[in-house]
Structure formats: C-alpha cells, structure tokens
Design a protein around this motif. Structure first.
Motif, PDB file in Angstrom:
ATOM      1  N   GLY A 373      11.303  -0.861  13.196  1.00 38.05           N
ATOM      2  CA  GLY A 373      11.583  -1.248  11.807  1.00 38.05           C
ATOM      3  C   GLY A 373      13.044  -1.078  11.459  1.00 38.05           C
ATOM      4  N   GLU A 383      12.367  -8.369   5.278  1.00 37.64           N
ATOM      5  CA  GLU A 383      10.940  -8.552   4.984  1.00 37.64           C
ATOM      6  C   GLU A 383      10.094  -8.023   6.141  1.00 37.64           C
ATOM      7  OE1 GLU A 383       9.499  -9.418   2.320  1.00 37.64           O
ATOM      8  OE2 GLU A 383      10.979 -10.504   1.114  1.00 37.64           O
ATOM      9  N   GLU A 384      10.476  -8.391   7.375  1.00 35.72           N
ATOM     10  CA  GLU A 384       9.735  -7.908   8.536  1.00 35.72           C
ATOM     11  C   GLU A 384       9.855  -6.393   8.668  1.00 35.72           C
ATOM     12  OE1 GLU A 384      10.425 -10.639  12.114  1.00 35.72           O
ATOM     13  OE2 GLU A 384      11.964 -11.260  10.684  1.00 35.72           O
ATOM     14  N   GLY A 386      10.247  -4.272   6.302  1.00 33.94           N
ATOM     15  CA  GLY A 386       9.399  -3.661   5.283  1.00 33.94           C
ATOM     16  C   GLY A 386       7.938  -3.620   5.698  1.00 33.94           C
ATOM     17  N   GLU A 387       7.459  -4.704   6.315  1.00 35.33           N
ATOM     18  CA  GLU A 387       6.065  -4.731   6.769  1.00 35.33           C
ATOM     19  C   GLU A 387       5.815  -3.648   7.814  1.00 35.33           C
ATOM     20  OE1 GLU A 387       5.250  -8.646   8.151  1.00 35.33           O
ATOM     21  OE2 GLU A 387       5.616  -9.591   6.202  1.00 35.33           O
ATOM     22  N   VAL A 388       6.763  -3.503   8.752  1.00 37.00           N
ATOM     23  CA  VAL A 388       6.605  -2.478   9.793  1.00 37.00           C
ATOM     24  C   VAL A 388       6.587  -1.084   9.172  1.00 37.00           C
ATOM     25  CG1 VAL A 388       7.709  -1.391  11.784  1.00 37.00           C
ATOM     26  CG2 VAL A 388       7.620  -3.891  11.615  1.00 37.00           C
ATOM     27  N   HIS A 389       7.534  -0.804   8.289  1.00 42.40           N
ATOM     28  CA  HIS A 389       7.616   0.539   7.697  1.00 42.40           C
ATOM     29  C   HIS A 389       6.395   0.844   6.831  1.00 42.40           C
ATOM     30  CE1 HIS A 389      11.449   1.635   9.280  1.00 42.40           C
ATOM     31  NE2 HIS A 389      12.081   0.633   8.730  1.00 42.40           N
ATOM     32  N   ARG A 390       5.873  -0.149   6.121  1.00 45.67           N
ATOM     33  CA  ARG A 390       4.670   0.098   5.312  1.00 45.67           C
ATOM     34  C   ARG A 390       3.487   0.459   6.210  1.00 45.67           C
ATOM     35  NH1 ARG A 390       7.056  -3.420   1.604  1.00 45.67           N
ATOM     36  NH2 ARG A 390       6.612  -5.256   2.865  1.00 45.67           N
ATOM     37  N   ALA A 391       3.346  -0.264   7.313  1.00 42.41           N
ATOM     38  CA  ALA A 391       2.233   0.034   8.221  1.00 42.41           C
ATOM     39  C   ALA A 391       2.384   1.419   8.845  1.00 42.41           C
ATOM     40  CB  ALA A 391       2.166  -1.038   9.307  1.00 42.41           C
ATOM     41  N   VAL A 414      10.728   2.108   3.449  1.00 41.52           N
ATOM     42  CA  VAL A 414      10.058   1.063   2.654  1.00 41.52           C
ATOM     43  C   VAL A 414      10.861   0.794   1.382  1.00 41.52           C
ATOM     44  CG1 VAL A 414       8.020   0.518   1.268  1.00 41.52           C
ATOM     45  CG2 VAL A 414       7.743   1.525   3.546  1.00 41.52           C
ATOM     46  N   THR A 417      13.999  -1.231   2.176  1.00 39.04           N
ATOM     47  CA  THR A 417      13.771  -2.661   2.399  1.00 39.04           C
ATOM     48  C   THR A 417      13.461  -3.378   1.088  1.00 39.04           C
ATOM     49  OG1 THR A 417      11.424  -2.314   2.914  1.00 39.04           O
ATOM     50  CG2 THR A 417      12.965  -2.256   4.745  1.00 39.04           C
TER      51      THR A 417
END
Length: 742
Positions: A373, A383-384, A386-391, A414, A417
C-alpha cells in the motif's frame, strides 16, 4: 549465567565478551574438540508463547543457522554449531582475535584509519560480500561493529544471517508497518528506510557508509538525531569525503560516493565489480568513471519517514535526543501478545479482552500488504493504496485489536490516502479515530499521537477550517517543543505547517515572519540546500506573493528551483513544482508571454517524466491555459481547460478539487467568449459539487456562488444576482461569527 555453565554437555561458557540487543556473546571451550569458540546465546522466547508459535520460530532459527553455517569463506565468520539448551537458542562460532572497525576508530580517538588499511579492508570486504551475495544471502546490518580485523590483518564480516534471524524471531527492533530488520540508522540504505525490497545493493550502500566513516572519522550523515540521519540517507547527497580529509585518494572517494548512490541502480552492479575496481586502483590502472549519485525518489506531499522512526535514537550519537524523547515500545510484535496500557498509569491495563497471538505467517502477510500500500502511494496510485490499507486495517483490527499500533498505523495511512484523493472530511474522521486510539494506548504527547493530531490540523485546513487548524497546530507545536526541543525536525515541520495555515487565516505578515524563521532554523539544522529547508523557502515565496511582493516571490521561487535542480536534479518533482510557481509569479507580474513559454516547457518535462495523465502534468497544463486566456487567446484557453477537466475527471474523479478548478476555468472561458448561459450552467455545477464535498460555508464554495451571481448579472437577471450575493454575504458573516482572530 554462571561462569561454569555447560551448554548441551559440550560448550563451557568462560568469559562474557559482549552483550547486545539479541543476547550475549561468551568465550567458551568446546570440551569435545578442546578448542576455544564464541557462543552467542540469544534471548529466550518466554513462557507466554503458544506452542505452535515457538515451533515455527525454532524452525526459522534452524533454517537461518544452517544458512550461516554453510558459508565457507575466509572473509566470513565461521559458524560451527547451533541448537537449543533449556529454552535458550545458541550459535557456536569461531573465536576471533582482533578488533572490529568501531573499536579501531575508538582506539584511534575517532581519527580516520590509514589509507592503505582502508583500501585493504575495502577489497577484503568486497570479496566476502561477493561470495555471500552469490549464495543469495544479504547481510542487512553491515556496520563497523560487524566487520572484524584480525591480528594477522584478515578482515571478516560477522553476524551474516543474524539480522534476518533477529527479525524473524523478533529480537531486533521491528519497523512497524514495513517488516524489515531495522539495521543501524547511520548505515541504512534509502530502500531500507523507505520500506522497499532490499537486495545485495543495500549491503553495498551500507559498506559505503562504513568506508566513509573509517576514511573520514565520521559517518556520512553525522547528526545527533536519528530522524535527521534517516532523512539524510534518503534525501541528501553526502559531502565529499575529501572535504573532511583532502589527502584521501581520488579513486577511493569515487568508490565511496558510488556506493552511496541513493538509487540502487546508481551503485556498482555487485561486490565482485567493486573488488575489481579496488584491485585495478591498487595496481595503478585507471578506474572507471563514477556512476554518480542518483536523485532522491519522488514521494508524497512532504514525504515522510515511516512512523517507526519517531523518537528513535542511535546510541552515543543521539544522546541528547534520547534524553528528551523515549523510543516507542517495540517489545510487542512477534515476541508476545500486545497488551494495551492505560496512559499515565504504569502497569494499568485497559479492559480490552486478551487476544490469542496471531500466527507469524499472518503478520508477515499483513506487513507485506501494508508495504505494498505504501508503494502504491509513492507511485501516486492513491485510490488503490487506500483500498489496500483499508483491507489491512480491518484484518489487523481483527487479529490484533483496534488500538494495536499496527492497526492504527494502517488506519493512519487510510486517512492519508483519503486526504490525497480530496476526501478531506473522511480523512478527518479517520485521523481523529487514530489520534484517540494512540492517546489511549501511547499517551496524548507520544510522537505518534502528535503525528496524527498534526494530520488532523492539515485536513482541517483542507476543509477551510483554518482557525481550528491553527489551534491544533499550536497545541501540537507546544507538545513537540517540550518533548523534542525547538530545533527538532518534527518541531520545525509543525512550525512550517503553522506558518502555512497563518497565511490562510489572512495573517500574511505573521505567516511570512514565521516561514523566514523556520527556513533559517532548517538551514542551520539540516543545511541550506536540504529539501526541507527549500520547502520552507518555497513557503516564504508564497507568503511574499500573498503580500503582493511578486518580484521578491519570483526571485525566491527561482532560487529554490535552481537549488533543487542542483541538489535533486532538473526532473525531480520538487524542482518541477518550483518552476511551476515561477510561472505563477510571472503571470501575476503581467509577464504572461514568459509564463506561457515556461508552462509549455514544463508540460513537456512533466509528460516525459511522469506521463501526460499525471496530476502535476495536468496542473502545468492548467497554468498554460490560464495564461492563454490572459493573452486574450480565449478559444485556445477554453479548449485547454476542457481537455484538462476531462482528464482530471477520469484520473482524479469528477468532484476532486483540481477537477472543479478546471471546470471553473471552462466557465471563465465561456464567459469571456460571451456564452453566459453556458457559463452559468457550468458555474452552478461547480458550486453544487463544492457544497457537497467541502460544505456550503467553505471559501471555495462561497466563491463559486459569487461566480454564479456574476453570471446572473451578465444575463440581466439582477434581482436573482442580488439575492444570491446577499445569501453569500450572510454565510460569510455566519462563518465569521463562529470564530475570532487567533
């Protein structure tokens, strides 16, 4: 341990040789073979570990010890045996008679070693590294204390594989969120610092640091504070070794500077090549030209070091910093359950239920994904990222708990991002939760808690809530000054942000004064051409522009651009950013033709370096369009604005602030071409978007409503225009009534 202790019925411990973070080293006697050896006894795992967990760790220990034992080279310390005795893991190594390079420097009162000895050490270490790298092994913690010169002149590298072993088992300090064995700050490569994948070239950089120190008497970045040391490795070209020691041979200086290239690609290809260069130089043959020092990699806004650097110390070279800021507790992680403590109450434990220790495999996977991330963010793919860090944040919360430092580190990213993608309100909510969690577990004045609060202030500024941002910055600054001192780099960063925010409050003279003070302090602490110093000089130029002193602003921006080009390179993002501001200043001074030429060159350079769709390329194209309009070339300006708005909508999103700025520029062009109905529709859409994203009281939203009212006037709809002007004025009064001048 008692002096007579016998390990596995074979190795009798005699004298304690040394003690470190991983355990103790003893001179011992091998009772079976009748020879003296060195026994490294590693710290015990502790009874709190689950059986499955310790089984995995023991297997990792055996694997790494086998690798170390398989190394057979005169330049590498021999590992004879390894095992476990009464819960204690141990390694048996050859006993070396000699002094390590750190001790040799101390013996010499920190004066550099003789040149012929430096050259000999370089060649021997290069051959040893060439051998081990060809076995697929990277040391990761090469430093003077790990290189031994024996009494017969032989040079040996110690602790190969031990740095990785320490990371796997959890004995060495862990870099929160990166998963790399930390190494020693004065000898860490830029890629280690940034959390990137390391290979054999990282060892070459560390060797360059070692050679620099034994050749000059000081490390390449010899600051008291570890944070500044790490920033130096990442951003600052090292001073010439011959500036410390003029008699040093030219070929040796070139070798050292090649090894210290910021980019791995700028260093020698491998250690074998390095050994050949030294051999050629010793024989009098011409050495190849140096590869040069690569510019520091591009990064985020005010590119940051990982959170693990906060409060870090480096032993004797950071004694003053250590007295002010205790290092973060890294005793958790792989070695045991992490138990949240009640801040301010030693020994008090929060009421969160204890969780089972997660498997090391899961932790390693999450660490790797967290690093991925961060890498996406460095590439601008927010955007990508952010998705990784949220998961990762969700999985870390499940495995470790909501207030575990690693969970909060993921949530912090998160927030970052979200801030970078124009979602300031969402970022504010995320940072607030992180700040609250860190305050509960670490204390409100811990460096990580202050970092989260400082980001809260930043996004408050993004939201136009500059008075609240001012209050937060002021509080954080007071805490940083108490804990770290007025000249600590983190304190200066907070003062820099405070100066920036003062200008947004309209306190331009105060902003300018503070920025000048911070620039002077950073120049004193970090150097005149350090990137952080130039960032603040950039802010000085901005304040001058806001004060209407555009000639001075232009001159300062040009000086910053020139300094960045020299120290970072012409194509570095920070250099290109300063050139953009030179264009802004030229436009403000009515020199639009010059600005137009500059922006055309800047668009070409940005497109070549970062691509035509990069946000900064589009920013340069926006500046080009604005200056086309100032020159009365409105058809061209309108086409440029439409193209930029369309690309920004695809790349950044239809309601990103930059997209809305371009759409407003479309409306401006339509108005200048007399197409007021079309302009009104565009202005209204921009205003509605800004209301949703920023809130109806945000200055940009209010400015959009004023644009709409102006259009209504041009269309002869005066009553509607007057009504809208009144509503805007009321909102501004309402906004002002809730605040007072700070």
């Amino acid at each position: 341990m008692a002096d007579t202790r016998l390990i596995q019925g074979r190795y009798r411990l005699l004298d304690l040789i040394g003690r470190g973070g991983m355990g103790e080293v003893w001179r011992a006697r091998d009772e079976s073979l009748g020879r003296q050896v060195a026994v490294k006894c590693l710290k015990p795992l502790g009874p709190q570990q689950e059986a499955s967990f310790t089984t995995v760790l023991r297997e990792r220990f055996r694997r790494e010890a086998r690798v170390a034992a398989a190394l057979q080279h005169r330049g590498v310390t021999v590992v004879h045996d390894f095992g476990e005795h009464e819960g204690l893991l141990f390694l048996v190594m050859e006993l070396l008679e000699g002094r390590n390079l750190s001790q040799l420097l101390e013996d010499n009162k920190q004066h550099p070693l003789p040149v012929d000895r430096i050259v000999d050490i370089t060649e021997q270490v290069a051959h040893a590294l060439a051998y081990t790298h060809e076995q697929g092994i990277v040391h990761r913690d090469l430093k003077p204390a790990n290189i031994m010169r024996l009494t017969d002149g032989t040079v040996k590298i110690c602790d190969f594989g031990i740095a990785r072993l320490g990371h796997d088992i959890g004995f060495t300090s862990k870099l929160t969120g990166t998963g790399i064995a930390m190494g020693t700050p004065h000898y860490m490569s830029p890629e280690q610092i940034g959390g990137s994948q390391v290979d054999h070239r990282s060892d070459l950089y560390s060797l360059g640091c070692v050679l620099y120190e034994i050749a000059t008497g000081v490390p390449p970045f010899d600051m008291e504070d570890a944070w500044a040391v790490l920033v130096g490795h990442r951003d600052t070209p090292p001073q010439s070794p011959r500036s410390h020691r003029p008699e040093l041979p030219d070929f040796m200086e070139r070798i050292v500077l090649d090894l210290l290239a910021k980019s791995p690609d700028g260093r020698p290809g491998d250690a074998r090549e390095l050994a050949h260069r030294v051999a050629r130089a010793r024989s009098g043959a011409a050495a190849p030209a140096p590869a040069g020092i690569a510019p520091a990699p591009s990064g985020r806004r005010e590119q940051r070091l990982p959170s693990w650097t906060r409060g870090m110390t480096t032993g004797r070279k950071a004694g003053a910093a250590a007295a002010r800021t205790p290092p973060p507790d890294t005793s958790a992680g792989l070695t045991g359950e992490w138990i949240p403590r009640a801040p301010g109450r030693p020994g008090a434990v929060l009421s969160e239920p204890r969780r089972p220790t997660p498997s090391p495999e899961l932790l390693a996977v999450l660490t790797s994904r967290h690093s991925a991330g961060l890498s996406l963010g460095r590439l601008g793919r927010w955007e990508e990222a952010g998705e990784v860090h949220r998961a990762v944040a969700a999985e870390r919360e499940h495995a470790l708990g909501p207030d575990h430092p690693d969970t909060l580190a993921s949530r912090y990213e998160v927030g970052f991002t979200l801030s970078r993608t124009g979602r300031a309100a969402d970022a504010l909510r995320e940072y607030t939760k992180v700040a609250e969690g860190r305050a509960r577990t670490l204390g409100a004045e811990h460096a990580d808690s202050l970092a989260a609060r400082q980001e809260i202030a930043y996004v408050l500024g993004q939201l136009g809530r500059h008075f609240e941002a001012h209050q937060m910055y002021t509080n954080v600054l007071a805490s940083r000054e108490r804990a770290m001192g007025a000249d600590h780099p983190d304190t200066l960063r907070c003062r820099h942000n405070l100066a920036f925010n003062l200008s947004r409050l309209g306190r331009l003279e105060d902003s300018h004064r503070m920025a000048v003070d911070v620039a002077a302090a950073r120049a004193r602490v970090l150097g005149e051409t350090h990137p952080d110093t130039l960032v603040t000089r950039y802010e000085v130029a901005y304040a001058l522009g806001q004060l209407g002193r555009w000639n001075e602003a232009l001159q300062t921006y040009r000086e910053v651009a020139d300094a960045r080009a020299r120290s970072l390179g012409r194509d570095h993002p920070d250099t290109l950013a300063a050139r953009y501001e030179v264009g802004i200043s030229l436009g403000r001074l009515g020199r639009s033709a010059e600005a137009l030429t500059l922006y055309r060159e800047l668009v070409d350079d940005r497109s070549r370096v970062h691509g035509p769709g990069d946000p900064e390329t589009l920013r340069a194209r926006h500046g080009l369009g604005v200056n086309l309009g100032r020159l009365g070339r409105w058809e061209e300006a309108l086409d440029e604005a439409r193209n930029v708005a369309a690309i920004r909508g695809r790349v950044l999103g239809p309601e990103h602030p930059d997209t809305l700025v371009s759409r407003r520029e479309v409306a401006v062009g339509l108005g200048w071409l007399g197409r007021w109905s079309d302009a009104l529709a565009e202005y209204r859409q921009v205003a509605a978007s800004r209301d949703r994203v920023l809130g109806p009281e945000h200055p940009d939203a209010l400015a959009s409503r004023n644009d709409e009212a102006h259009c209504l006037e041009q269309l002869g709809r005066s009553a509607e225009a007057v009504d809208l002007y009144r509503r805007v004025a009321a909102l501004r009064r309402q906004r002002g009534s809730g605040t007072q001048a700070p």
